[in-house]
Design an enzyme around this catalytic site. Structure first.
Site, PDB file in Angstrom:
ATOM      1  N   SER A  55       0.956  -1.254   0.131  1.00 34.25           N
ATOM      2  CA  SER A  55      -0.108   0.038   0.090  1.00 34.25           C
ATOM      3  C   SER A  55       0.952   1.077  -0.146  1.00 34.25           C
ATOM      4  O   SER A  55       1.928   1.273   0.692  1.00 34.25           O
ATOM      5  CB  SER A  55      -0.922   0.028   1.178  1.00 34.25           C
ATOM      6  OG  SER A  55      -1.852  -0.657   1.101  1.00 34.25           O
ATOM      7  N   GLU A  62      -0.648  18.819  -5.950  1.00 33.81           N
ATOM      8  CA  GLU A  62      -2.053  18.927  -6.661  1.00 33.81           C
ATOM      9  C   GLU A  62      -2.948  17.743  -6.007  1.00 33.81           C
ATOM     10  O   GLU A  62      -4.084  17.392  -6.719  1.00 33.81           O
ATOM     11  CB  GLU A  62      -1.691  18.827  -8.035  1.00 33.81           C
ATOM     12  CG  GLU A  62      -0.608  19.821  -8.723  1.00 33.81           C
ATOM     13  CD  GLU A  62       0.752  19.374  -8.603  1.00 33.81           C
ATOM     14  OE1 GLU A  62       1.043  18.121  -7.874  1.00 33.81           O
ATOM     15  OE2 GLU A  62       1.627  20.196  -8.908  1.00 33.81           O
ATOM     16  N   SER A  63      -2.829  17.073  -5.121  1.00 31.13           N
ATOM     17  CA  SER A  63      -3.578  16.319  -4.370  1.00 31.13           C
ATOM     18  C   SER A  63      -2.841  14.908  -4.078  1.00 31.13           C
ATOM     19  O   SER A  63      -2.064  14.916  -2.961  1.00 31.13           O
ATOM     20  CB  SER A  63      -4.926  15.919  -5.015  1.00 31.13           C
ATOM     21  OG  SER A  63      -5.801  17.060  -5.072  1.00 31.13           O
ATOM     22  N   HIS A  68      -3.013   0.326  -3.922  1.00 25.77           N
ATOM     23  CA  HIS A  68      -3.065  -1.059  -2.925  1.00 25.77           C
ATOM     24  C   HIS A  68      -3.120  -2.114  -3.813  1.00 25.77           C
ATOM     25  O   HIS A  68      -3.655  -2.295  -4.947  1.00 25.77           O
ATOM     26  CB  HIS A  68      -4.585  -0.991  -2.463  1.00 25.77           C
ATOM     27  CG  HIS A  68      -4.558   0.274  -1.264  1.00 25.77           C
ATOM     28  ND1 HIS A  68      -3.942   0.482  -0.129  1.00 25.77           N
ATOM     29  CD2 HIS A  68      -5.424   1.317  -1.504  1.00 25.77           C
ATOM     30  CE1 HIS A  68      -4.147   1.668   0.321  1.00 25.77           C
ATOM     31  NE2 HIS A  68      -5.221   2.137  -0.589  1.00 25.77           N
ATOM     32  N   CYS A  83      -5.498  18.294  -8.881  1.00 25.84           N
ATOM     33  CA  CYS A  83      -6.377  19.758  -9.297  1.00 25.84           C
ATOM     34  C   CYS A  83      -5.535  20.545 -10.158  1.00 25.84           C
ATOM     35  O   CYS A  83      -4.294  20.198 -10.062  1.00 25.84           O
ATOM     36  CB  CYS A  83      -6.998  20.267  -7.996  1.00 25.84           C
ATOM     37  SG  CYS A  83      -5.493  20.555  -6.857  1.00 25.84           S
TER      38      CYS A  83
END
Lengths: 189, 189
Positions: A55, A62-63, A68, A83
């Site tokens: 994971s 930008e986020s 996983h 974004c």
């Protein structure tokens, strides 16, 4: 109508099982995918699970990108949340399909934070941060749209990079929740 | 049909702007949400952006929780990605709606990693990890299902915890991608 964020959800099937179980491979692939998408990497966090699976999250300015893996099913779930109009999330998607050897892949794209506004929304301008400054709340007409608008594309791997294919209607089914008995246990240290 | 993961995507509107701009509040809310959902926390990574906004991820043994906030729009995007049947993602969702003061919220639930199999899929059994062990790939009949099955629920905040409401048909529209000019710049240090 404007959205603040763009969220690609990749389903990668029939991948290279050894690649999916290698922390180094998965981590390097995700970091490189972020770079190729023109993202600014802020933090990288990856963990190996017992007995199989990785994971990890690449936090970007930008986020984020998240993955996983289930090597035993040759499957990986990947999220590319971005974004701004600089980032190229589909570039990250294409790269990961290749690196993880996915023979089948599909993509769901969700627009996050939809507001009724024709003009572009002012967004995170650079500038000095004022500690304790009161947040000026923008007057944005609130969209009366039904939840999120879902763009669904069935994309054979051969045609990735994944064009956003509008689908007329998505048949929605109630899918029984997986009865997955044992939680993933992180490998110590 | 079985899915390996369950992914709640929350849209939180009309939130408390100050809460959304407080790293401490957002981080504490996300960590507590993970705990209330019965998740096992593996890692916690949060960053403050310039001039507004928090991004953060709580990596859990059962996958992850992620948040991105836009205090200036009183909006937050939250993801709760889980696997296993112990976790209660809707509990996390309910708690976050309350803590961030969301006057409106909506949820999209996606099943991730869908395979054609009636019986529960063996999943991450506890046991000693064998370094370099070859991954035994499970023989799972591959689902010939159209991409992800999307469950969409429009949930007024008052009725959260968010029941999974099957919707007969989801009208799908091509939504123009947001033209968001400036990327989020992390605050130094």
């Amino acid at each position: 109508m404007q959205a603040l964020g763009r969220h690609l959800l990749l389903e990668l099937f029939d991948c290279d099982a050894e690649a999916l179980n290698s922390l180094e491979t998965v981590k390097a692939s995700m970091v490189e995918a972020a770079k190729r998408a023109q993202a600014t990497i802020v933090d990288v966090v990856f963990h190996e699970f017992n007995p199989f699976g990785i994971s990890g999250v690449v936090v970007i300015a930008e986020s984020h990108l998240a993955i996983h893996t289930w090597p035993e099913y040759r499957y990986a779930a990947v999220d590319v949340f971005s974004c701004g109009d600089v980032l190229q999330p589909q570039t990250a998607a294409t790269y990961l399909v290749e690196q993880l050897g996915a023979a089948r892949a599909s993509v769901v794209e969700l627009q996050r934070g939809i507001f009724l506004q024709a003009a572009p929304m002012p967004h995170k301008p650079a500038g000095a941060r004022v500690t304790g400054a009161k947040v000026p709340v923008a007057k944005v007409p609130v969209a009366k749209v039904p939840v999120a608008r879902v763009l669904v594309a069935r994309v054979p791997v051969a045609t990735v990079p994944v064009a956003r294919v509008p689908v007329a209607r998505v048949p929605v089914a109630r899918v029984p929740v997986a009865r997955v008995p044992v939680a993933r246990v992180p490998v110590g240290g």
